[in-house]
Motif scaffolding. Structure first.
Motif, short mmCIF file in Angstrom:
data_model
loop_
_atom_site.label_atom_id
_atom_site.label_comp_id
_atom_site.label_asym_id
_atom_site.label_seq_id
_atom_site.Cartn_x
_atom_site.Cartn_y
_atom_site.Cartn_z
N GLY A 6 0.86 -1.18 0.00
CA GLY A 6 0.00 0.00 0.00
C GLY A 6 0.89 1.21 0.00
O GLY A 6 2.03 1.15 0.48
N ALA A 10 -1.27 4.41 3.84
CA ALA A 10 -2.42 3.52 3.60
C ALA A 10 -2.86 2.80 4.87
O ALA A 10 -3.95 2.22 4.92
CB ALA A 10 -2.08 2.49 2.52
N LYS A 12 -0.63 0.54 6.59
CA LYS A 12 0.08 -0.74 6.71
C LYS A 12 0.61 -0.96 8.13
O LYS A 12 0.46 -2.03 8.68
CB LYS A 12 1.30 -0.77 5.76
N LEU A 106 -3.49 -2.66 0.58
CA LEU A 106 -4.46 -1.70 1.12
C LEU A 106 -4.65 -0.58 0.12
O LEU A 106 -3.70 0.13 -0.23
CB LEU A 106 -3.97 -1.14 2.46
N GLU A 107 -5.88 -0.42 -0.36
CA GLU A 107 -6.17 0.57 -1.39
C GLU A 107 -6.78 1.82 -0.75
O GLU A 107 -7.80 1.73 -0.05
CB GLU A 107 -7.18 0.00 -2.40
N VAL A 108 -6.12 2.95 -0.97
CA VAL A 108 -6.62 4.23 -0.45
C VAL A 108 -6.42 5.28 -1.54
O VAL A 108 -5.33 5.37 -2.10
CB VAL A 108 -5.86 4.64 0.84
N ILE A 113 -4.84 9.80 1.00
CA ILE A 113 -3.44 9.57 1.41
C ILE A 113 -2.77 10.90 1.78
O ILE A 113 -2.13 11.01 2.82
CB ILE A 113 -2.64 8.98 0.21
N GLY A 160 -8.82 0.28 2.10
CA GLY A 160 -8.14 0.81 3.29
C GLY A 160 -8.82 2.05 3.84
O GLY A 160 -8.30 2.67 4.78
#
Ligand code: AMP
Length: 185
Positions: A6, A10, A12, A106-108, A113, A160
């Protein structure tokens, strides 16, 4: 071994630490281990958002994996960040004896971000360093994922965005579905 991917910000590290605490696993953050070195050359790379020379990361990660001993699982956060590091992870398997159970991406969205990094305000969260880090991530992530996919490593993309608890629950559900942790009754 569970690997978190990520972009910076994100989540992590937060998620990796919660997961480790909950299951008695070991969280291994490459960024944190590099900050702990207090090595001025290393810190100069961090300050610019650039990747630290690979040899240094192999040495640090190799030692960390060795010292994890018989801890059931390790969680990698911020490693691998390049195809070369991913290759090292596979090639060094005979030394550390661990294979990757799952990669969690993790997608943000970018806007979120940038807002998170602004609020976090870590020393290396300058606009210039953030741009460099996000650029490296975008460039490296797909080649790494392709390579791991070719080697049969399972990969899951999770949203995320949401509270820390919501994201943690989604991660736990995924691990339970894959029988990496027991299903809660
Ligand atoms: P992080 O704590 O994951 O945000 O990482 C902070 C910084 O540490 C990065 O911007 C890089 O400068 C350095 N770093 C972290 N992981 C790696 C890695 N796998 N290889 C090289 N440099 C890294």
């Amino acid at each position: 071994m569970i690997v978190f991917f990520g972009p910076a910000g994100a989540g992590k590290s937060v998620q990796g630490q919660i997961l480790a605490a909950r299951h008695g696993w070991r969280w291994l953050s490459m960024g944190q281990m590099l900050r702990d070195t207090k090595d001025t050359e290393v810190l100069a790379c961090l300050h610019k958002g650039e990747l630290v020379p690979y040899e240094k990361t192999f040495e640090i990660m190799g030692n960390a994996l060795q010292s994890a001993g018989d801890i059931h699982k390790v969680i990698l956060d911020g490693f691998p960040r390049s195809v070369e590091q991913a290759e090292w992870l596979f090639e060094s398997q005979s030394d550390h004896g661990r294979s990757i159970d799952l990669i969690i991406v993790l997608e943000v969205p970018r806007q979120e971000i940038l807002e998170r990094l602004r609020l976090r305000g870590r020393a290396d969260d300058t606009p210039e360093a953030i741009d460099v880090r996000l650029g490296i991530y975008r460039k490296e992530i797909y080649p790494i994922l392709d390579m791991c996919n070719d080697r049969g490593v399972p990969i899951v993309h999770l949203n995320g965005v949401g509270s820390v608890g919501q994201v943690h629950d989604a991660i736990e559900a995924e691990l339970a579905d894959r029988a990496i942790v027991p299903k809660e009754v």
